[in-house]
Design an enzyme around this catalytic site. Structure first.
Site, mmCIF file in Angstrom:
data_model
loop_
_atom_site.group_PDB
_atom_site.id
_atom_site.type_symbol
_atom_site.label_atom_id
_atom_site.label_comp_id
_atom_site.label_asym_id
_atom_site.label_seq_id
_atom_site.Cartn_x
_atom_site.Cartn_y
_atom_site.Cartn_z
ATOM 1 N N CYS A 189 0.820 -1.211 0.000
ATOM 2 C CA CYS A 189 0.000 0.000 0.000
ATOM 3 C C CYS A 189 0.854 1.260 0.000
ATOM 4 C CB CYS A 189 -0.941 0.000 1.200
ATOM 5 S SG CYS A 189 -0.100 -0.125 2.798
ATOM 6 N N THR A 241 7.320 -4.119 11.233
ATOM 7 C CA THR A 241 7.790 -5.444 10.824
ATOM 8 C C THR A 241 7.009 -6.039 9.660
ATOM 9 O OG1 THR A 241 6.356 -6.439 12.514
ATOM 10 C CG2 THR A 241 8.643 -5.997 13.130
ATOM 11 N N GLN A 242 5.876 -5.457 9.319
ATOM 12 C CA GLN A 242 5.059 -6.022 8.241
ATOM 13 C C GLN A 242 5.825 -6.083 6.921
ATOM 14 O OE1 GLN A 242 1.486 -3.828 7.323
ATOM 15 N NE2 GLN A 242 0.531 -5.547 6.293
ATOM 16 N N GLN A 285 6.416 -8.877 3.750
ATOM 17 C CA GLN A 285 6.076 -8.535 2.367
ATOM 18 C C GLN A 285 7.270 -8.741 1.432
ATOM 19 O OE1 GLN A 285 4.740 -4.599 3.383
ATOM 20 N NE2 GLN A 285 2.572 -5.153 3.274
ATOM 21 N N MET A 330 -9.772 6.041 12.359
ATOM 22 C CA MET A 330 -9.075 5.826 13.628
ATOM 23 C C MET A 330 -9.746 4.729 14.447
ATOM 24 S SD MET A 330 -6.343 7.581 13.865
ATOM 25 C CE MET A 330 -6.002 7.542 15.614
ATOM 26 N N SER A 331 -11.066 4.669 14.372
ATOM 27 C CA SER A 331 -11.789 3.613 15.084
ATOM 28 C C SER A 331 -11.431 2.246 14.521
ATOM 29 C CB SER A 331 -13.299 3.847 14.979
ATOM 30 O OG SER A 331 -13.666 5.032 15.646
#
Length: 448
Positions: free
Chosen positions: A50, A115-116, A120, A193-194
């Site tokens: 993304c 860390t994602q 990837q 944000m929720s």
């Protein structure tokens, strides 16, 4: 051969552009194949997330390789080549290696140290490898980068401290309760944000989560997306009686949770702790509630203090990781330099062992009465002589790997010993020709 990295990321293009140059997951395998079949490309890995679309490639010529990669991206997404050039950055050689190491370890991410991206990168490499678009260089380099990133994260704990408000909210709840798995949570609001807060709660192990919102349809939509419960805002007082954690983020102009509401439900809570986290501006939760026993009320300023402190910790860890990168680049370069030497040493050994085999054949013809034991002793000693004779030449050949004129000297070395070793570049080109045929055959088979 040259290593280049072409990157479209959060520094070079805004999100509106990045959205237009992201590969769909189901299109990546074909994209790898299409790029690999392009002129000048010897190996390639495509990373598409993304926040970034990147092409890593081993090419035979830098200028030609860059052009064909940029043209590939332009055609893939309907842009002009100049548009791709304007929204991307190009790294070559050591800078490209450094870029890969920084990306893999999270130093180039919007959220420092996340860390994602490591997963990837690993997935992108495995896909390229299974597609057949990696070779000797990338099979080594990407494993090195992944190993480096894992070690860097383990040694520095760079990802352990929250640096986003929504993540910090969950960290504060952990400070009160410890493990959150058995707790009940309420999310007030249904915006971005929720949703981030909801994702972080799910990530902490909580499954009993209820989304409440003034517009019930929005609460229903968010809850369905993440398979949690939802309710009307009017049900909030009842929900608060059994809740452990509340995270609120709405655009309301009046308090959603008031002192009076908490005082009323506190009597039924039997002194159980309640963590109220207000990430809205203006605030959703009335100040002063924390004066009530076992009620912990945090607002966005409390979270910001935690985030700022954690960010400083991450920056220190990032500096430590950055200091280790030059050594990794040096190790990679040493490995690359040995690529040209290994085939020469192999050719020398093969010639020597061929001579030894011919010698043993001659001995067998001239001394047919030798016992098997005697023959083994002679074979062992002739091999020992060869190994002793090769020891110094092989040592000299290895030392040539770091010589600025290594190619010329290795060629002279081959002439002296009358051997011929295939250079890595030619090996890569032959490997590509073979793999391109495999890809073409695979496509024909799939079409049929």
């Amino acid at each position: 051969m040259h290593f280049i990295a072409i990157s479209i990321n959060h520094r070079t293009a805004d999100v509106a552009l990045r959205e237009q140059v992201a590969f769909r997951d189901d299109a990546l395998r074909i994209a790898h194949e299409d790029l690999y079949e392009t002129k000048s490309i010897l190996e390639n890995v495509i990373l598409s997330t993304c926040n970034r679309t990147e092409v890593y490639a081993v090419v035979d010529q830098i200028h030609t390789g860059c052009y064909y990669i940029q043209r590939f991206l332009a055609r893939a997404f309907g842009f002009e080549v100049d548009d791709i050039k304007a929204m991307s950055e190009v790294k070559v050689g050591d800078e490209a290696v450094e870029h890969l190491l920084r990306v893999t370890s999270g130093l180039d991410s919007i959220v420092l140290g996340e860390t994602q991206i490591l997963g990837q990168i690993r997935d992108a490499f495995f896909l390229a490898q299974s597609t057949g678009t990696t070779g000797t260089i990338f099979n080594h380099l990407f494993k090195q980068a992944i190993t480096f990133a894992k070690r860097a994260h383990n040694e520095t704990d760079i990802a352990d401290n929250a640096v986003s408000v929504s993540y910090a909210a969950v960290e504060l709840a952990k400070k009160v309760f410890g493990k959150l798995k058995s707790k009940q949570a309420i999310i007030i609001g249904a915006g971005e944000m929720s949703e981030l807060s909801l994702l972080n709660l799910l990530g902490s192990g909580i499954t009993d989560i209820t989304v409440v919102n003034r517009t019930i349809e929005n609460a229903m939509k968010l809850a369905a997306k993440h398979q949690v419960k939802y309710d009307e805002l009017s049900s909030l007082p009842n929900l608060l009686e059994s809740a452990d954690i509340v995270i609120s983020s709405t655009s309301a102009q009046t308090y959603i949770i008031t002192n009076e509401m908490i005082e009323r439900i506190a009597e039924n809570r039997k002194q159980d702790s309640l963590v109220l986290i207000d990430i809205a501006v203006p605030r959703d939760i009335e100040p002063g509630i924390s004066a009530i026993t076992n009620i912990f009320n945090y607002d966005v300023d409390d979270l910001k203090g935690l985030v700022d402190a954690n960010l400083r910790e991450r920056q220190l860890a990032a500096a430590t990781i950055s200091e280790q990168i030059p050594a990794e680049i040096h190790a990679h370069n040493e490995w690359i330099s040995m690529l040209g030497v290994v085939p020469v040493i192999r050719a020398l050994r093969e010639k020597a062992m061929a001579i030894q085999a011919e010698t043993m054949d001659s001995i067998d013809r001239k001394l047919p009465g030798l016992s098997e034991r005697e023959r083994k002793i002679i074979s062992k000693h002739t091999k020992s002589i060869i190994n002793q004779m090769l020891k110094d030449p092989i040592k000299q050949a290895k030392e040539l790997s770091s010589d600025k004129k290594s190619n010329e000297k290795l060629e002279l070395f081959q002439n002296i010993f009358d051997i011929e070793a295939e250079c890595p570049h030619e090996q890569a080109k032959q490997q590509k020709e073979s793999k391109v045929k495999e890809i073409s055959a695979r496509r024909i088979f799939s079409f049929e």
